[in-house]
Write an enzyme that holds these catalytic residues in place. Structure first.
Site, mmCIF file in Angstrom:
data_model
loop_
_atom_site.group_PDB
_atom_site.id
_atom_site.type_symbol
_atom_site.label_atom_id
_atom_site.label_comp_id
_atom_site.label_asym_id
_atom_site.label_seq_id
_atom_site.Cartn_x
_atom_site.Cartn_y
_atom_site.Cartn_z
ATOM 1 N N CYS A 1 1.982 36.339 12.262
ATOM 2 C CA CYS A 1 1.339 37.333 13.130
ATOM 3 C C CYS A 1 2.266 38.501 13.415
ATOM 4 O O CYS A 1 1.831 39.529 13.912
ATOM 5 C CB CYS A 1 0.880 36.684 14.438
ATOM 6 S SG CYS A 1 2.245 36.049 15.419
ATOM 7 N N ASP B 1 4.635 38.645 15.612
ATOM 8 C CA ASP B 1 5.054 38.745 17.006
ATOM 9 C C ASP B 1 6.523 38.340 17.172
ATOM 10 O O ASP B 1 7.023 37.484 16.440
ATOM 11 C CB ASP B 1 4.170 37.863 17.891
ATOM 12 C CG ASP B 1 2.753 38.417 17.967
ATOM 13 O OD1 ASP B 1 2.532 39.505 17.423
ATOM 14 O OD2 ASP B 1 1.889 37.766 18.563
ATOM 15 N N CYS C 1 1.832 30.506 19.723
ATOM 16 C CA CYS C 1 2.416 31.505 20.621
ATOM 17 C C CYS C 1 3.371 30.810 21.606
ATOM 18 O O CYS C 1 4.430 31.349 21.928
ATOM 19 C CB CYS C 1 1.321 32.249 21.378
ATOM 20 S SG CYS C 1 -0.076 32.726 20.345
ATOM 21 N N CYS D 1 1.152 39.050 21.256
ATOM 22 C CA CYS D 1 -0.196 38.894 21.794
ATOM 23 C C CYS D 1 -0.144 38.439 23.260
ATOM 24 O O CYS D 1 0.911 38.079 23.781
ATOM 25 C CB CYS D 1 -0.947 37.862 20.966
ATOM 26 S SG CYS D 1 -0.353 36.209 21.275
#
Ligand code: FES
Length: 130
Positions: A35, A37, A104, A60
């Protein structure tokens, strides 16, 4: 039912401990290649206790909420407890994350571990708890 818990929304909208510690004792940065991140954790450590912690997260909403919750969970705690913090515990403290957002919370666990490794690498007189 909304996809995200109230706690996730709260920590996303009002993240705790955002920022940089200039004279940090340990810094850990991790990223998720899929992603893109990135999460960075700064630690101040005194007598084997996390006296201060800050984070910067380029990612995110779940990553921001996870960083915020994770910093709250380890602030003022012994290093051994921070070392043992799992992404599952972070997600549980947030009253859950959707399955496809669990990665995450993994960033938070990894960033804290990396910051602690950095601390021990810079302080050879100290020993990492088992
Ligand atoms: Fe990658 Fe959340 S989507 S950290």
């Amino acid at each position: 039912m909304s996809l995200y818990s109230e706690k996730v929304m709260d920590h996303f909208r009002n993240p705790r401990n955002v920022g940089v510690i200039e004279d940090a004792d340990g810094v850990g940065e991790v990223g998720n290649a899929k992603c893109g991140d990135i999460m960075k954790i700064y630690l101040k450590i005194e007598d084997d206790v996390i006296t201060d912690v800050k984070f910067e997260t380029f990612g995110c909403g779940s990553a921001i909420a996870s960083s915020s919750m994770a910093t709250e969970l380890i602030k003022g705690k012994p290093v051994a407890e921070a070392m043992a913090l799992t992404n599952k515990a972070v997600a549980e403290a947030l009253d859950g994350l959707p399955a496809y957002k669990m990665h995450c919370s993994v960033l938070a666990e990894e960033a804290i571990k990396k910051a602690l490794e950095d601390y021990y690498a810079k302080h050879p007189d100290k020993h990492m708890p088992e």
